[in-house]
Design an enzyme around this catalytic site. Structure first.
Site, PDB file in Angstrom:
ATOM      1  CB  THR A 203     -13.062  -7.704  54.978  1.00  0.00           C
ATOM      2  OG1 THR A 203     -13.214  -8.105  53.618  1.00  0.00           O
ATOM      3  CG2 THR A 203     -14.430  -7.693  55.658  1.00  0.00           C
TER       4      THR A 203
ATOM      5  CB  CYS B 152     -19.584 -10.231  50.470  1.00  0.00           C
ATOM      6  SG  CYS B 152     -19.174 -10.821  48.819  1.00  0.00           S
TER       7      CYS B 152
ATOM      8  CG  HIS C 158     -15.336 -10.964  52.157  1.00  0.00           C
ATOM      9  ND1 HIS C 158     -14.773  -9.717  52.130  1.00  0.00           N
ATOM     10  CD2 HIS C 158     -16.329 -10.928  51.247  1.00  0.00           C
ATOM     11  CE1 HIS C 158     -15.402  -8.958  51.237  1.00  0.00           C
ATOM     12  NE2 HIS C 158     -16.357  -9.687  50.681  1.00  0.00           N
TER      13      HIS C 158
END
Length: 201
Positions: free
Chosen positions: A42, A47, A64
Site C-alpha cells: 500500500t 492514513c 489502510h
C-alpha cells in the site's frame, strides 16, 4: 440486506516481478489477509496501516484507514473513532477466523504522515498514529515495529508469512495521487454509515 461499509477486502491481486510472488495492493478503506507466502502493498500519506500477523503460523494481513474529522472528538463513540476501530476489528477478526491465535498476534504500524496540509485543523496523521497505538495497547497486541508521522508519504510492503516489512519514503512525488485518494476517502467516510457491530473473540 447488507450495509455499506467503509472497509472492503482488496481485490487487486497480481504477480509482483520484483519479489517473484503474488501481491495484493490495498487502497484507502481496504484490507487484505492471507495464509499464503505473498506480499501486501500500500501507499500511505496521512492514513495508517496496521500489519497484524500470527508470529507462529504466519497468517496475517494489513488494513489502510483514516479517522475522518468527526464531530465530538472527545467522545469514545465519535464517528472518527468508529472508523478506525472498525478497520482494526475487521482485520483482527478475519485473521483469527483464518486460524491465527490471539496470543500470537503482533503488529507493525506505518503511516500518519502530515501530507494533507490545510485539510483539517487537527493533524489527521498524528491522530491516526495515536489512535493505532492506543487501540493495539488496549487489545494487548504488541507493536514490534513502527514508522509513523513525518511529512512524507510511504510505500509499505508487508510479507505476513515472515513478518518482514519494507518501507520506502516517497520524498519526490511526481503527482498528487496519494493526496487525492486520501481526500476522496475522507469525503466518502464522512457520508457513509459504519456497518454493523463486530465482536472480537
Amino acid at each position: 440486506m447488507s450495509q455499506i461499509t467503509p472497509e472492503q477486502f482488496a481485490q487487486n491481486v497480481y504477480f509482483d516481478r520484483t519479489f517473484s510472488c503474488d501481491a495484493a495492493k490495498i487502497l484507502p478503506g481496504e484490507y487484505y489477509f492471507t495464509h499464503k507466502d505473498m506480499v501486501i502493498v500500500t501507499v500511505l500519506g496521512s492514513c495508517v496501516s496496521a500489519c497484524i500477523r500470527d508470529r507462529v503460523s504466519g497468517i496475517g494481513g494489513m488494513n489502510h484507514f483514516m479517522l475522518p474529522d468527526g464531530g465530538d472528538n472527545d467522545s469514545p463513540v465519535s464517528a472518527s473513532m468508529r472508523y478506525g476501530t472498525y478497520a482494526m476489528e475487521v482485520l483482527i477478526n478475519d485473521v483469527l477466523k483464518a486460524g491465527a491465535r490471539r496470543e500470537n498476534l503482533e503488529a507493525k504500524v506505518f503511516g500518519g504522515g502530515n501530507v494533507l496540509r490545510g485539510f483539517i485543523a487537527i493533524n489527521v496523521g498524528e491522530r491516526n498514529a495515536q489512535f493505532v497505538r492506543t487501540f493495539l495497547k488496549a487489545e494487548n497486541i504488541r507493536i514490534t515495529a513502527e514508522d509513523l508521522n513525518d511529512i512524507h508519504p510511504r510505500k509499505v510492503y508487508f510479507f505476513p508469512r515472515t513478518g518482514k516489512v519494507l518501507v520506502k519514503k516517497l520524498k519526490q512525488m511526481n503527482n498528487d495521487t496519494v493526496v487525492i485518494r486520501e481526500r476522496d476517502y475522507a469525503s466518502r467516510l464522512q457520508k457513509t454509515p459504519v456497518g454493523g457491530d463486530i465482536d472480537l473473540f
